[in-house]
Design a protein around this motif. Structure first.
Motif, PDB file in Angstrom:
ATOM      1  N   GLU A 146     -19.942  49.511 -30.660  1.00 48.42           N
ATOM      2  CA  GLU A 146     -18.805  48.586 -30.542  1.00 48.42           C
ATOM      3  C   GLU A 146     -17.894  48.673 -31.754  1.00 48.42           C
ATOM      4  N   LEU A 147     -18.499  48.947 -32.926  1.00 50.29           N
ATOM      5  CA  LEU A 147     -17.676  49.053 -34.138  1.00 50.29           C
ATOM      6  C   LEU A 147     -18.137  50.263 -34.942  1.00 50.29           C
ATOM      7  N   LYS A 148     -17.173  51.122 -35.291  1.00 51.71           N
ATOM      8  CA  LYS A 148     -17.499  52.314 -36.083  1.00 51.71           C
ATOM      9  C   LYS A 148     -16.681  52.302 -37.366  1.00 51.71           C
ATOM     10  N   VAL A 149     -17.391  52.440 -38.471  1.00 50.56           N
ATOM     11  CA  VAL A 149     -16.716  52.436 -39.766  1.00 50.56           C
ATOM     12  C   VAL A 149     -17.037  53.752 -40.466  1.00 50.56           C
ATOM     13  N   PHE A 150     -16.031  54.369 -41.064  1.00 51.24           N
ATOM     14  CA  PHE A 150     -16.267  55.570 -41.858  1.00 51.24           C
ATOM     15  C   PHE A 150     -15.877  55.246 -43.294  1.00 51.24           C
ATOM     16  N   LEU A 151     -16.888  55.215 -44.166  1.00 48.43           N
ATOM     17  CA  LEU A 151     -16.635  54.862 -45.572  1.00 48.43           C
ATOM     18  C   LEU A 151     -16.408  56.123 -46.396  1.00 48.43           C
ATOM     19  N   THR A 152     -15.410  56.091 -47.249  1.00 46.07           N
ATOM     20  CA  THR A 152     -15.179  57.231 -48.141  1.00 46.07           C
ATOM     21  C   THR A 152     -14.987  56.709 -49.559  1.00 46.07           C
ATOM     22  N   ALA A 153     -15.037  57.614 -50.513  1.00 48.81           N
ATOM     23  CA  ALA A 153     -14.706  57.319 -51.919  1.00 48.81           C
ATOM     24  C   ALA A 153     -14.618  58.683 -52.589  1.00 48.81           C
ATOM     25  N   SER A 154     -13.909  58.775 -53.692  1.00 50.69           N
ATOM     26  CA  SER A 154     -13.796  60.075 -54.355  1.00 50.69           C
ATOM     27  C   SER A 154     -15.183  60.529 -54.827  1.00 50.69           C
ATOM     28  N   ALA A 155     -15.378  61.854 -54.927  1.00 45.81           N
ATOM     29  CA  ALA A 155     -16.679  62.384 -55.348  1.00 45.81           C
ATOM     30  C   ALA A 155     -17.025  61.873 -56.750  1.00 45.81           C
ATOM     31  N   GLU A 156     -16.024  61.772 -57.625  1.00 41.97           N
ATOM     32  CA  GLU A 156     -16.265  61.321 -59.010  1.00 41.97           C
ATOM     33  C   GLU A 156     -16.761  59.865 -59.018  1.00 41.97           C
ATOM     34  N   GLU A 157     -16.120  59.031 -58.210  1.00 36.62           N
ATOM     35  CA  GLU A 157     -16.542  57.632 -58.182  1.00 36.62           C
ATOM     36  C   GLU A 157     -17.953  57.504 -57.598  1.00 36.62           C
ATOM     37  N   GLN A 223     -14.306  42.913 -44.850  1.00 36.77           N
ATOM     38  CA  GLN A 223     -13.472  43.607 -43.849  1.00 36.77           C
ATOM     39  C   GLN A 223     -14.305  43.957 -42.609  1.00 36.77           C
ATOM     40  N   ILE A 224     -15.525  44.451 -42.852  1.00 37.32           N
ATOM     41  CA  ILE A 224     -16.371  44.859 -41.720  1.00 37.32           C
ATOM     42  C   ILE A 224     -16.852  43.636 -40.929  1.00 37.32           C
ATOM     43  N   VAL A 225     -17.221  42.582 -41.662  1.00 38.73           N
ATOM     44  CA  VAL A 225     -17.668  41.357 -40.976  1.00 38.73           C
ATOM     45  C   VAL A 225     -16.521  40.819 -40.112  1.00 38.73           C
ATOM     46  N   ASP A 226     -15.291  40.846 -40.637  1.00 37.93           N
ATOM     47  CA  ASP A 226     -14.135  40.376 -39.861  1.00 37.93           C
ATOM     48  C   ASP A 226     -13.923  41.232 -38.611  1.00 37.93           C
ATOM     49  N   LEU A 227     -14.023  42.554 -38.804  1.00 43.55           N
ATOM     50  CA  LEU A 227     -13.840  43.463 -37.656  1.00 43.55           C
ATOM     51  C   LEU A 227     -14.914  43.203 -36.593  1.00 43.55           C
ATOM     52  N   ALA A 228     -16.148  42.977 -37.054  1.00 36.39           N
ATOM     53  CA  ALA A 228     -17.252  42.709 -36.114  1.00 36.39           C
ATOM     54  C   ALA A 228     -16.971  41.413 -35.349  1.00 36.39           C
ATOM     55  N   GLY A 229     -16.452  40.418 -36.064  1.00 38.37           N
ATOM     56  CA  GLY A 229     -16.126  39.134 -35.418  1.00 38.37           C
ATOM     57  C   GLY A 229     -15.081  39.348 -34.333  1.00 38.37           C
TER      58      GLY A 229
END
Ligand code: DC
Length: 244
Positions: A146-157, A223-229
């Motif tokens: 129902e909800l798909k999230v793709f998390l990213t961040a720079s390799a350095e971080e 953000q994810i909790v809101d999207l799930a709601g």
């Protein structure tokens, strides 16, 4: 309801997924831990995991993935399950070692291993509302999540976060050398996970992409909790309309 959280190593998936599960009262499943547990068992069995894998090693890791029970348990005081067992043995610590980091790539690239673990993951997810984290949850394991999230961040971080995490776990201080080692490992795994033939790391076309560089965990979780709601609201509305 399934919430799929995919993304590269160190993008904050585990921290975020656990908090979302806790907030929503959902179960939490770390699918990376399952691949790590199989890899750990293969190392214990003395298998040579240098690539290309010998046919006998492939055969054995497939048997491990299909037959060794992987279970999860709760550490005292933890609201979500993060203790990992394979064949009844607690391997929670062992699967996070650099040795396991190296062994897991060839193991997770094997289609036979993926098939066995994907099937277990589907069974677990079907049994109750779950936040499931991995690389291919939204694309392969639960393409209908129902909800798909793709998390990213720079390799350095990502490398910096992991170096801080490891230092805290080992009670040592942050070391530049360790950071460089982790950065190289993260880049190696990114390449490996994105270019393998079966279920490569990729954002599902219908996923919400969230970049966690320079933002707080709390913001991402919210953000994810809101999207799930919102999704749950739509689902309930749809069910009500269906009943009318
Ligand atoms: O999330 P992690 O770093 O613990 O994952 C360990 C390894 O397992 C990583 O190299 C990618 C692989 N993996 C995978 O191929 N598919 C998943 N669903 C989860 C992890």
């Amino acid at each position: 309801m399934i919430i799929a959280i995919d993304g590269p190593a160190g993008s904050g998936k585990s921290t975020v997924a656990k908090l979302v599960a806790q907030r929503l009262g959902f179960a939490y499943l770390d699918t990376g831990a399952m691949y790590r547990a199989v890899a750990w068992r293969a190392v214990q069995d003395g298998l040579d995991l240098s690539e290309p894998l010998a046919a006998s090693a492939l055969e054995r890791i497939r048997v491990i993935a299909a037959e060794e029970a992987i279970d999860f348990g709760y550490l005292p005081g933890e609201p979500v399950a993060s203790q990992v067992f394979i064949g009844g043995q607690d391997v929670s610590v062992q699967i996070r070692t650099p040795e396991a980091d190296r062994a897991v790539s060839p193991v997770s690239a094997d289609p036979g291993v993926r098939q066995a673990l994907t099937s277990q993951q589907r069974n677990i997810g079907r049994s109750r509302d779950t936040v499931m984290e991995g690389r291919d949850i939204g694309t392969v394991v639960f393409p209908d999540a129902e909800l798909k999230v793709f998390l990213t961040a720079s390799a350095e971080e990502r490398a910096q976060r992991r170096a801080i995490q490891n230092a805290a776990r080992q009670g040592t201080s942050f070391s530049e050398q360790e950071y460089e080692r982790i950065l190289a490992d993260i880049q190696r795994r990114d390449n490996y996970d994105s270019s393998r033939e079966v279920a490569p790391l990729a954002a599902a076309t219908d996923s919400v992409e969230l970049d966690t560089t320079g933002t707080t965990i709390e913001r991402v979780v919210q953000q994810i909790v809101d999207l799930a709601g919102q999704k749950q609201g739509h689902k309930q509305l749809g069910q009500q309309r269906g009943a009318e």
